[in-house]
Design a protein around this motif. Structure first.
Motif, PDB file in Angstrom:
ATOM      1  N   GLY A  49       0.818  -1.132  -0.183  1.00  0.00           N
ATOM      2  CA  GLY A  49       0.052   0.083   0.018  1.00  0.00           C
ATOM      3  C   GLY A  49       0.761   1.115   0.015  1.00  0.00           C
ATOM      4  O   GLY A  49       1.926   1.241   0.796  1.00  0.00           O
ATOM      5  N   PHE A  66      -2.997   7.754  -3.746  1.00  0.00           N
ATOM      6  CA  PHE A  66      -2.679   6.357  -3.040  1.00  0.00           C
ATOM      7  C   PHE A  66      -2.242   5.355  -4.294  1.00  0.00           C
ATOM      8  O   PHE A  66      -2.753   5.475  -5.499  1.00  0.00           O
ATOM      9  CB  PHE A  66      -3.834   5.871  -2.314  1.00  0.00           C
ATOM     10  CG  PHE A  66      -3.911   6.708  -0.964  1.00  0.00           C
ATOM     11  CD1 PHE A  66      -3.533   6.155  -0.056  1.00  0.00           C
ATOM     12  CD2 PHE A  66      -4.852   7.608  -0.889  1.00  0.00           C
ATOM     13  CE1 PHE A  66      -3.695   6.936   1.355  1.00  0.00           C
ATOM     14  CE2 PHE A  66      -5.151   8.418   0.259  1.00  0.00           C
ATOM     15  CZ  PHE A  66      -4.452   7.945   1.449  1.00  0.00           C
ATOM     16  N   ALA A  68      -1.381   0.867  -4.947  1.00  0.00           N
ATOM     17  CA  ALA A  68      -1.389  -0.516  -4.437  1.00  0.00           C
ATOM     18  C   ALA A  68      -0.592  -1.498  -5.364  1.00  0.00           C
ATOM     19  O   ALA A  68      -0.417  -1.109  -6.604  1.00  0.00           O
ATOM     20  CB  ALA A  68      -2.642  -1.149  -4.364  1.00  0.00           C
TER      21      ALA A  68
END
Length: 218
Positions: A49, A66, A68
């Motif tokens: 993450g 963000f 991942a």
């Protein structure tokens, strides 16, 4: 579990475009948390993450967001020089905003309303064939090899200018070298042992990058 800090850059080329003006350099600075598992000795799997900043030089985009990733690696058992293969797929999105109204015009909560100015998002698939030296247990482990990007796509959406670009990696083959130090077993005899580790990896050619981490395993 690893806590990772990274700084990297990669060139992306607009689809159907030729020349230097068709290439933008994406610079990223990210913090990452990795959780991994080794179900059997040759195999390791992990998920990441991330949160960080992305800047596209030349386009004016600079934002945070963000991401991942998920990956796996296979290492031939042993301690001397031996082959290994790592594969990973990852994505990241960043967004920048601008005030919708002058700063003096505040809402009832005392905050300025904003609108999205630009955004970027990418997907990357990477394959890393390597040579590894060291057991991966206590002491030092070293590795070096190639970095290959069989597929990648970046979407750069400049909403203020009403321009949207689809880009592909400009270079697909690079080099990497890394090292990790792992502590002796920690904990009392008869209890689950744990280990501390620290390492770094450098990337070149397909992009430039430095990744450094500290970790804890049990």
């Amino acid at each position: 579990m690893d806590t990772i800090g990274s700084s990297s850059q990669r060139d992306w080329r607009a689809e159907g475009c030729e020349g230097e003006r068709c290439v933008t350099t994406m610079v990223e600075a990210q913090g990452m948390l990795r959780v991994g598992l080794r179900p059997i000795d040759p195999l390791a799997i992990w998920i990441d993450g991330t949160y960080g900043k992305s800047e596209s030089q030349g386009s004016g985009h600079s934002g945070t967001g963000f991401g991942a990733a998920a990956g796996a690696s296979l290492v031939w058992p042993g301690e001397r020089l031996r082959p290994a293969l790592s594969a990973q797929v990852g994505t990241h999105r960043s967004m920048s905003s601008v005030p919708k109204a002058p700063v003096s015009e505040l809402d009832i909560d005392g905050e300025t309303e904003t609108t999205e100015r630009s955004s970027s998002s990418h997907w990357l698939v990477q394959l890393d064939p390597m040579l590894v030296w060291g057991s991966g247990a206590q002491g030092a482990t070293l590795w070096f090899g190639a970095e290959y990007t069989p597929w990648g796509i970046q979407t750069l959406d400049m909403k203020v200018d009403e321009v949207s670009l689809s880009l592909k990696p400009d270079q697909r083959i690079g080099l990497l070298v890394g090292a990790e130090l792992r502590s002796d077993a920690l904990g009392m005899p008869g209890r689950r042992r744990s280990y501390l580790s620290a390492g770094a990896q450098l990337q070149a050619l397909a992009g430039a990058g430095l990744h450094a981490w500290v970790g804890w395993s049990f």
